[in-house]
Design a protein around this motif. Structure first.
Motif, PDB file in Angstrom:
ATOM      1  N   MET A   1      25.727 -36.159   5.467  1.00 28.64           N
ATOM      2  CA  MET A   1      25.658 -37.477   6.143  1.00 28.64           C
ATOM      3  C   MET A   1      27.022 -37.831   6.742  1.00 28.64           C
TER       4      MET A   1
ATOM      5  N   SER B   1      29.627 -43.310   9.418  1.00 26.27           N
ATOM      6  CA  SER B   1      29.572 -44.049  10.683  1.00 26.27           C
ATOM      7  C   SER B   1      29.114 -45.479  10.432  1.00 26.27           C
ATOM      8  N   ILE B   2      29.283 -46.296  11.436  1.00 29.04           N
ATOM      9  CA  ILE B   2      28.822 -47.686  11.294  1.00 29.04           C
ATOM     10  C   ILE B   2      27.303 -47.682  11.436  1.00 29.04           C
ATOM     11  N   SER B   3      26.640 -48.611  10.797  1.00 25.37           N
ATOM     12  CA  SER B   3      25.178 -48.661  10.866  1.00 25.37           C
ATOM     13  C   SER B   3      24.741 -48.927  12.305  1.00 25.37           C
ATOM     14  N   SER B   4      23.551 -48.466  12.646  1.00 26.35           N
ATOM     15  CA  SER B   4      23.069 -48.708  14.008  1.00 26.35           C
ATOM     16  C   SER B   4      22.883 -50.207  14.211  1.00 26.35           C
ATOM     17  N   ARG B   5      22.542 -50.906  13.129  1.00 25.21           N
ATOM     18  CA  ARG B   5      22.365 -52.363  13.225  1.00 25.21           C
ATOM     19  C   ARG B   5      23.664 -53.023  13.693  1.00 25.21           C
ATOM     20  N   ALA B   6      24.782 -52.635  13.066  1.00 25.96           N
ATOM     21  CA  ALA B   6      26.064 -53.253  13.406  1.00 25.96           C
ATOM     22  C   ALA B   6      26.578 -52.766  14.761  1.00 25.96           C
ATOM     23  N   ARG B   7      26.304 -51.495  15.051  1.00 25.56           N
ATOM     24  CA  ARG B   7      26.795 -50.910  16.306  1.00 25.56           C
ATOM     25  C   ARG B   7      26.228 -51.619  17.522  1.00 25.56           C
ATOM     26  N   ASN B   8      25.025 -52.101  17.372  1.00 25.49           N
ATOM     27  CA  ASN B   8      24.353 -52.682  18.533  1.00 25.49           C
ATOM     28  C   ASN B   8      24.651 -54.170  18.737  1.00 25.49           C
TER      29      ASN B   8
END
Ligand code: PMP
Ligand code: GLU
Length: 399
Positions: free
Chosen positions: A1, A4-11
């Motif tokens: 794994m 990385s930053i979560s996709s939730r936060a990235r967006n």
């Protein structure tokens, strides 16, 4: 794994209003004479009796955790305010106090939305609504409106966007960014739709007190018990009492969701600041003259800023009925050139104006309103005149 930053936060996009304010403050710290029409923050100091209450809270030792939903005293004072100002009956169990109205709206959305649920957002809208809906797994459904309708969408536009996934609508009256105030018949239309569907109404009333021309604020929840049972009233101390930094907002609404929000808050942020809660209590219970004085000043500033904008060839605005924002229409000057650079968007306009004239405004695109820039007139008359002189000069130099 991978780490990385979560996709939730990235967006998540950062708040444009706060970013512009930070940029203006940075330029000012570097010695530039920036006029800030960016952020919506009253320029008045917090009234002295409210600051005194905070000192008193310290003397009384009110420095410990309070109940997660806020002190009983404050929640009771909020009920009393809702009775006195809005003629509505709530008991303190229907209230939760949070870290500002922004946090209140965040908590509501977290507690009512499941993945894919839709939230109707009339546009132009405040920057944080769409992102907060997305953060809760929801889908913002924009309901456009134009200057010709006083920036309030038609009933047809709202009704045509309701689907079986519609979970809520967010109403803001008076509105940020356009200062519009919803009429009773427009609220009634939304109420009927919300009851028959059914869906929730999140009624953001943070600008309740900032209303002009002798108008009076009216909440959709005042239309009857049925719609009240579907409505969250969101309000707070930031705007009416010049208390932006104190971070106290509140929600009044259906008890089951308020209880869920209290659990949610107890596991995430706990109670809002105890000292600020005591100061808010005293603000709500104290003399309200300070609010009236600030409103009178805002009204005068609104008159001046609108007159000045409408006197500039190529710019125009509607006179807002409340809040402290005006939407400046820049449609006519789109595609004109400034020192060799073409203005193709509200962002171009805002960037050039800040870089060349040191005037901060928020591009309309941040509010889903291309072709406009928002000016906050929560600044002195002197700044308003100085800033408008510079905007006038800027526009005069467009080719
Ligand atoms: N709603 C609207 C429409 C706003 O403009 C603001 C301003 N920040 C808020 C909510 C939140 O205010 P606060 O979190 O400072 O109470
Ligand atoms: N609501 C204000 C504004 O729109 C404050 C900034 C923010 O919270 O986004 O400017």
């Amino acid at each position: 794994m991978s780490l990385s930053i979560s996709s939730r936060a990235r967006n998540i996009a950062p708040s444009v209003t706060l970013a512009i304010d930070a940029r203006a403050k940075e330029l000012r710290a570097n010695g530039q004479d920036v006029i800030g029409f960016g952020v919506g923050e009253p320029d008045f100091p917090t009234p002295a009796h409210i600051c005194d209450a905070a000192r008193e809270a310290l003397d009384l030792g009110l420095t410990k955790y309070t109940p997660s939903a806020g002190t009983k005293e404050l929640r009771k004072a909020i009920c009393e305010k809702l009775r006195r100002d809005n003629d509505m009956t709530y008991t303190y169990g229907d209230i939760i106090v949070s870290n500002g109205a922004k946090h209140s709206i965040y908590n509501i959305l977290q507690c009512i939305l499941d993945q894919g649920d839709e939230v109707l957002i009339p546009t132009p809208c405040w920057v944080s609504y769409p992102e907060m809906v997305r953060m809760a797994g929801g889908v913002p459904i924009f309901v456009p409106s134009g200057e010709e309708n006083n920036f309030i969408p038609t009933g047809k536009a709202i009704a045509s966007r309701v689907t079986r996934r519609t979970k809520a609508i967010i109403l803001t009256s008076p509105s940020n960014p356009n200062g519009s105030v919803w009429e009773k018949n427009q609220l009634q239309f939304v109420a009927d739709l919300a009851i028959s569907h059914p869906f929730y109404v999140i009624s953001d009333e943070i600008y309740e007190k900032l209303i002009y021309d002798g108008r009076e604020h009216f909440s959709i929840a005042q239309l009857g018990e049925d719609i009240k049972a579907h409505t969250f009233i969101v309000n707070g101390m930031s705007k009416a009492y010049a208390m932006t930094g104190w971070r106290i907002g509140y929600t009044a609404g259906p008890r089951d969701v308020i209880n869920a929000m209290t659990s949610y808050q107890s596991q995430s942020t706990s109670n809002p600041n105890a000292i600020a809660q005591y100061a808010a209590l005293k603000a709500l219970q104290g003399d309200q003259t300070c609010v009236k004085e600030m409103v009178a000043e805002f009204e005068q500033r609104r008159n001046v800023i609108c007159e000045r904008i409408n006197a500039i060839e190529g710019l125009s605005c509607r006179k807002p009925q409340g809040a402290f924002y005006v939407m400046m229409n820049i449609g006519e000057i789109m595609s004109r050139r400034y020192h060799g650079r073409t203005i193709e968007s509200s962002l171009d306009f805002a960037e050039l104006l800040l870089a060349d004239k040191q005037v901060a405004v928020v591009p309309g695109i941040a509010f889903e309103a291309e072709g406009f820039c928002r000016l906050s007139y929560a600044t002195s008359l002197e700044n308003i005149n100085k800033g408008l002189d510079r905007i006038e000069d800027f526009v005069r130099n467009l080719r």
